[in-house]
Motif scaffolding. Structure first.
Motif, PDB file in Angstrom:
ATOM      1  N   GLY A  26       1.046  -1.250   0.045  1.00  0.00           N
ATOM      2  CA  GLY A  26      -0.015  -0.294   0.010  1.00  0.00           C
ATOM      3  C   GLY A  26       0.959   1.362   0.046  1.00  0.00           C
ATOM      4  N   ILE A  27       0.295   2.368  -0.208  1.00  0.00           N
ATOM      5  CA  ILE A  27       0.981   3.728  -0.260  1.00  0.00           C
ATOM      6  C   ILE A  27       0.082   4.623   0.382  1.00  0.00           C
ATOM      7  CG2 ILE A  27       2.049   5.756  -1.770  1.00  0.00           C
ATOM      8  CD1 ILE A  27       1.989   3.581  -4.101  1.00  0.00           C
ATOM      9  N   ALA A  28       0.852   5.267   1.318  1.00  0.00           N
ATOM     10  CA  ALA A  28       0.282   6.238   2.276  1.00  0.00           C
ATOM     11  C   ALA A  28       0.657   7.662   1.662  1.00  0.00           C
ATOM     12  CB  ALA A  28       0.810   6.089   3.597  1.00  0.00           C
ATOM     13  N   THR A  29       1.963   8.194   2.055  1.00  0.00           N
ATOM     14  CA  THR A  29       2.364   9.443   1.761  1.00  0.00           C
ATOM     15  C   THR A  29       3.138   9.298   0.321  1.00  0.00           C
ATOM     16  OG1 THR A  29       4.409   9.358   2.832  1.00  0.00           O
ATOM     17  CG2 THR A  29       2.626  10.323   4.199  1.00  0.00           C
ATOM     18  N   GLY A  30       3.589   8.287   0.029  1.00  0.00           N
ATOM     19  CA  GLY A  30       4.368   8.347  -1.194  1.00  0.00           C
ATOM     20  C   GLY A  30       5.992   8.380  -0.900  1.00  0.00           C
ATOM     21  N   SER A  31       6.417   8.581   0.095  1.00  0.00           N
ATOM     22  CA  SER A  31       7.780   9.005   0.216  1.00  0.00           C
ATOM     23  C   SER A  31       8.652   7.732   0.186  1.00  0.00           C
ATOM     24  CB  SER A  31       7.983   9.329   1.825  1.00  0.00           C
ATOM     25  OG  SER A  31       7.422  10.630   1.980  1.00  0.00           O
ATOM     26  N   THR A  32       8.175   6.403   0.627  1.00  0.00           N
ATOM     27  CA  THR A  32       8.797   5.132   0.531  1.00  0.00           C
ATOM     28  C   THR A  32       9.085   4.914  -1.041  1.00  0.00           C
ATOM     29  OG1 THR A  32       8.310   4.594   2.812  1.00  0.00           O
ATOM     30  CG2 THR A  32       8.974   2.762   1.216  1.00  0.00           C
ATOM     31  N   MET A  33       7.674   4.931  -1.610  1.00  0.00           N
ATOM     32  CA  MET A  33       7.770   4.547  -3.123  1.00  0.00           C
ATOM     33  C   MET A  33       8.490   5.387  -3.997  1.00  0.00           C
ATOM     34  SD  MET A  33       6.604   2.122  -5.128  1.00  0.00           S
ATOM     35  CE  MET A  33       5.461   1.234  -4.463  1.00  0.00           C
ATOM     36  N   ARG A  34       8.480   6.775  -3.614  1.00  0.00           N
ATOM     37  CA  ARG A  34       9.191   7.649  -4.476  1.00  0.00           C
ATOM     38  C   ARG A  34      10.713   7.306  -4.285  1.00  0.00           C
ATOM     39  NH1 ARG A  34       5.397  11.201  -2.642  1.00  0.00           N
ATOM     40  NH2 ARG A  34       4.219  12.220  -4.400  1.00  0.00           N
ATOM     41  N   ALA A  35      11.026   6.789  -3.239  1.00  0.00           N
ATOM     42  CA  ALA A  35      12.623   6.311  -3.090  1.00  0.00           C
ATOM     43  C   ALA A  35      13.090   5.155  -3.803  1.00  0.00           C
ATOM     44  CB  ALA A  35      12.992   6.283  -1.590  1.00  0.00           C
ATOM     45  N   ALA A  36      12.134   4.280  -3.939  1.00  0.00           N
ATOM     46  CA  ALA A  36      12.104   3.034  -4.503  1.00  0.00           C
ATOM     47  C   ALA A  36      12.258   3.359  -6.101  1.00  0.00           C
ATOM     48  CB  ALA A  36      11.046   2.023  -4.185  1.00  0.00           C
ATOM     49  N   ILE A  37      11.257   4.084  -6.560  1.00  0.00           N
ATOM     50  CA  ILE A  37      11.359   4.443  -7.991  1.00  0.00           C
ATOM     51  C   ILE A  37      12.492   5.144  -8.324  1.00  0.00           C
ATOM     52  CG2 ILE A  37      10.220   6.441  -9.592  1.00  0.00           C
ATOM     53  CD1 ILE A  37       7.485   5.622  -8.015  1.00  0.00           C
ATOM     54  N   ALA A  38      13.217   6.121  -7.300  1.00  0.00           N
ATOM     55  CA  ALA A  38      14.394   6.883  -7.744  1.00  0.00           C
ATOM     56  C   ALA A  38      15.433   5.765  -7.736  1.00  0.00           C
ATOM     57  CB  ALA A  38      14.860   7.971  -6.742  1.00  0.00           C
ATOM     58  N   VAL A  39      15.569   4.933  -6.998  1.00  0.00           N
ATOM     59  CA  VAL A  39      16.694   4.006  -6.867  1.00  0.00           C
ATOM     60  C   VAL A  39      16.795   2.841  -8.011  1.00  0.00           C
ATOM     61  CG1 VAL A  39      15.754   1.923  -5.506  1.00  0.00           C
ATOM     62  CG2 VAL A  39      18.167   2.599  -5.650  1.00  0.00           C
ATOM     63  N   VAL A  40      15.558   2.502  -8.559  1.00  0.00           N
ATOM     64  CA  VAL A  40      15.355   1.747  -9.817  1.00  0.00           C
ATOM     65  C   VAL A  40      15.506   2.522 -11.084  1.00  0.00           C
ATOM     66  CG1 VAL A  40      13.580   0.438 -11.240  1.00  0.00           C
ATOM     67  CG2 VAL A  40      13.717   0.193  -8.830  1.00  0.00           C
ATOM     68  N   LYS A  41      15.063   3.877 -11.190  1.00  0.00           N
ATOM     69  CA  LYS A  41      15.159   4.488 -12.417  1.00  0.00           C
ATOM     70  C   LYS A  41      16.910   4.977 -12.685  1.00  0.00           C
ATOM     71  CE  LYS A  41      12.283   7.758 -13.503  1.00  0.00           C
ATOM     72  NZ  LYS A  41      11.103   8.761 -13.473  1.00  0.00           N
ATOM     73  N   GLN A  42      17.428   4.975 -11.574  1.00  0.00           N
ATOM     74  CA  GLN A  42      18.999   5.149 -11.680  1.00  0.00           C
ATOM     75  C   GLN A  42      19.536   3.938 -12.481  1.00  0.00           C
ATOM     76  OE1 GLN A  42      20.787   5.354  -7.699  1.00  0.00           O
ATOM     77  NE2 GLN A  42      20.582   7.538  -7.720  1.00  0.00           N
ATOM     78  N   GLN A  43      19.083   2.917 -12.589  1.00  0.00           N
ATOM     79  CA  GLN A  43      19.418   1.740 -13.302  1.00  0.00           C
ATOM     80  C   GLN A  43      18.843   1.557 -14.424  1.00  0.00           C
ATOM     81  OE1 GLN A  43      20.033  -1.619  -9.947  1.00  0.00           O
ATOM     82  NE2 GLN A  43      18.756  -0.161  -9.050  1.00  0.00           N
ATOM     83  N   GLN A  44      18.402   2.454 -15.078  1.00  0.00           N
ATOM     84  CA  GLN A  44      17.654   2.492 -16.338  1.00  0.00           C
ATOM     85  C   GLN A  44      16.879   1.422 -16.782  1.00  0.00           C
ATOM     86  OE1 GLN A  44      21.642   3.031 -18.355  1.00  0.00           O
ATOM     87  NE2 GLN A  44      21.360   5.254 -18.566  1.00  0.00           N
TER      88      GLN A  44
END
Length: 223
Positions: free
Chosen positions: A134-152
């Protein structure tokens, strides 16, 4: 949908039905956010015949109100901050740094506990489904998105059972697709939407990561 999910496995099976277009995709990788996202991700990976791994992220909880996220951190020095919470509560940078240091230690502990000697998955040019319970504020998912996008990755999908509509709308701009089963106007707490929301243990995460999710892995790439 108005009824509750029985548990995280039930939520994962229901989410998988919305992701059937990715079944047997040759470059698909499913990543669960430990701990609660892993049982959801396991059911999706099994249903889609895809390899399963984890994306380690740690929420930065407000001191004395740890369930309220003021941000999150992930591997590679990724830090995402929720400035609405920080500004409204007057949280200073030293407090953020202190909590981040504590959570970094836990992030490193979990990496050792869950991954052991297993190599990190290769994400570049793959289709990645990022999963949480689940997603509440979205902070955790945004961090996960950022780390995955770094890897193209070639394509990035976020799949969750429950999230606030405004959060899904904001995250949509950061990924290729969002799949969410329930988007109530009043979310309150993610656990309220599960009959069983008992804490996922480290042992359960290790157990699920060790179980096979791919029937025919001849053309699946794990590393």
């Amino acid at each position: 949908m108005t009824s509750k999910f029985r548990d995280r496995s039930d939520a994962g099976k229901m989410l998988a039905k919305k992701l059937t277009a990715y079944t047997n995709h040759p470059d698909l990788l499913v990543l669960g956010l430990p701990r609660g996202g892993v049982p959801v991700a396991y059911e999706i990976a099994t249903s889609l015949n895809a390899p399963l791994d984890i994306c380690l992220v740690r929420k930065l909880g407000v001191p004395s109100h740890e369930e309220l996220a003021m941000g999150a951190i992930a591997a590679g020095g990724v830090r995402v901050l929720n400035y609405d919470v920080i500004n409204n509560l007057g949280i200073d940078i030293s407090t953020i740094d202190k909590v981040a240091t504590q959570e970094l230690r836990e992030l490193q502990r979990r990496d050792r506990a869950y991954r052991g000697e297993r190599p990190l998955p290769n994400i570049k040019n793959r289709t990645v489904i990022l999963v949480d319970d689940g997603i509440a504020t979205g902070s955790t998912m945004r961090a996960a998105i950022a780390v995955v996008k770094q890897q193209q990755p070639q394509r990035l999908i976020v799949a969750v059972p429950i999230a606030a509509p405004i959060t899904c709308e904001e995250l949509q701009a950061e990924v290729d697709e969002i799949v969410c089963l329930v988007m109530p106007e009043s979310l309150y707490a993610i656990g309220l939407w599960y009959e069983d929301f008992s804490q996922t243990t480290d042992a359960e995460v290790r157990h699920l990561l060790a179980k096979p999710t791919v029937i025919n892995n001849a053309d699946k790439t794990y590393a």
